[in-house]
Design a protein around this motif. Structure first.
Motif, PDB file in Angstrom:
ATOM      1  N   UNK A 141     -20.506  78.019  86.264  1.00 23.12           N
ATOM      2  CA  UNK A 141     -19.926  76.913  85.888  1.00 23.12           C
ATOM      3  C   UNK A 141     -18.822  77.224  85.048  1.00 23.12           C
ATOM      4  N   UNK A 142     -17.292  76.871  85.284  1.00 25.80           N
ATOM      5  CA  UNK A 142     -16.225  77.242  84.443  1.00 25.80           C
ATOM      6  C   UNK A 142     -15.632  76.140  84.243  1.00 25.80           C
ATOM      7  N   UNK A 143     -15.616  75.090  83.114  1.00 24.01           N
ATOM      8  CA  UNK A 143     -15.059  73.862  83.142  1.00 24.01           C
ATOM      9  C   UNK A 143     -13.375  74.242  82.514  1.00 24.01           C
ATOM     10  N   UNK A 144     -13.139  75.392  82.331  1.00 22.84           N
ATOM     11  CA  UNK A 144     -11.958  75.849  81.691  1.00 22.84           C
ATOM     12  C   UNK A 144     -10.784  76.336  82.831  1.00 22.84           C
ATOM     13  N   UNK A 145     -11.299  76.300  84.044  1.00 22.43           N
ATOM     14  CA  UNK A 145     -10.361  76.450  84.973  1.00 22.43           C
ATOM     15  C   UNK A 145      -9.721  75.349  85.683  1.00 22.43           C
ATOM     16  N   UNK A 146      -8.534  75.325  86.518  1.00 22.58           N
ATOM     17  CA  UNK A 146      -8.289  74.332  87.165  1.00 22.58           C
ATOM     18  C   UNK A 146      -7.859  74.605  88.605  1.00 22.58           C
ATOM     19  N   UNK A 147      -8.775  73.536  89.407  1.00 25.95           N
ATOM     20  CA  UNK A 147      -9.737  72.749  88.990  1.00 25.95           C
ATOM     21  C   UNK A 147     -11.241  73.782  88.345  1.00 25.95           C
ATOM     22  N   UNK A 148     -11.960  72.665  87.679  1.00 25.41           N
ATOM     23  CA  UNK A 148     -13.042  73.382  87.184  1.00 25.41           C
ATOM     24  C   UNK A 148     -13.939  74.149  88.468  1.00 25.41           C
ATOM     25  N   UNK A 149     -14.836  75.008  88.327  1.00 21.32           N
ATOM     26  CA  UNK A 149     -15.559  75.661  89.121  1.00 21.32           C
ATOM     27  C   UNK A 149     -17.010  75.643  88.923  1.00 21.32           C
ATOM     28  N   UNK A 207     -19.932  77.984  96.872  1.00 22.72           N
ATOM     29  CA  UNK A 207     -18.819  78.021  95.942  1.00 22.72           C
ATOM     30  C   UNK A 207     -18.117  76.813  95.787  1.00 22.72           C
ATOM     31  N   UNK A 208     -17.855  76.151  94.920  1.00 20.43           N
ATOM     32  CA  UNK A 208     -17.219  74.680  94.791  1.00 20.43           C
ATOM     33  C   UNK A 208     -16.427  74.505  93.586  1.00 20.43           C
TER      34      UNK A 208
END
Length: 144
Positions: free
Chosen positions: A74-82, A98-99
């Motif tokens: 989980x990576x909330x810093x990406x755009x969009x978060x993954x 993957x989502x």
């Protein structure tokens, strides 16, 4: 003692998730109702008696009668978060889904790739395309 450790491990976040990911999982904890989904360009709204409850507890989740799963990344810093996850069915498939996801007020939207191999959806409209191998799930938080 063994029982206490087992219970604690079931509800603990995955050890390899960083602090930001664990914080995001904490914000997602609770019950969500699946109210609609989109696949192959077709949207389906679910009637109240068809809605599925998804319960998030730490890095684990229960997807109604479809079983349990575990968040593996989980990576909330990406755009969009993954967000990546595995379903914990027997026998194990070994497939990591993957989502991408977003939370807007009390609505969680997840777009997941369901085809073979790895191919994260690039945007929230990916499931709207005919013959897409992505599915978009819209869930509403259950108020306590």
């Amino acid at each position: 003692m063994f029982t206490a450790m087992l219970v604690a491990s079931l509800f603990a976040p995955a050890a390899d998730l960083n602090e930001a990911a664990q914080k995001e999982l904490k914000a997602l904890e609770g019950d969500w109702l699946l109210v609609s989904w989109v696949t192959n360009g077709t949207e389906r709204e679910l009637a109240a008696d068809e809605q599925i409850t998804v319960t998030v507890t730490g890095a684990k989740f229960t997807f109604g009668k479809f079983g349990d799963g575990q968040v593996t990344a989980l990576d909330p810093s990406t755009s969009p978060p993954i967000i990546d996850f595995k379903m914990l069915r027997k026998p194990e498939s070994g497939v990591t889904n993957e989502a991408i996801f977003k939370v807007e007020k009390h609505v969680l939207t997840v777009v997941v790739y369901l085809g073979e191999g790895s191919k994260r959806p690039a945007n929230f409209d990916a499931a709207a395309e005919k013959e897409s191998q992505a599915a978009k799930f819209v869930l509403k938080r259950v108020k306590k």
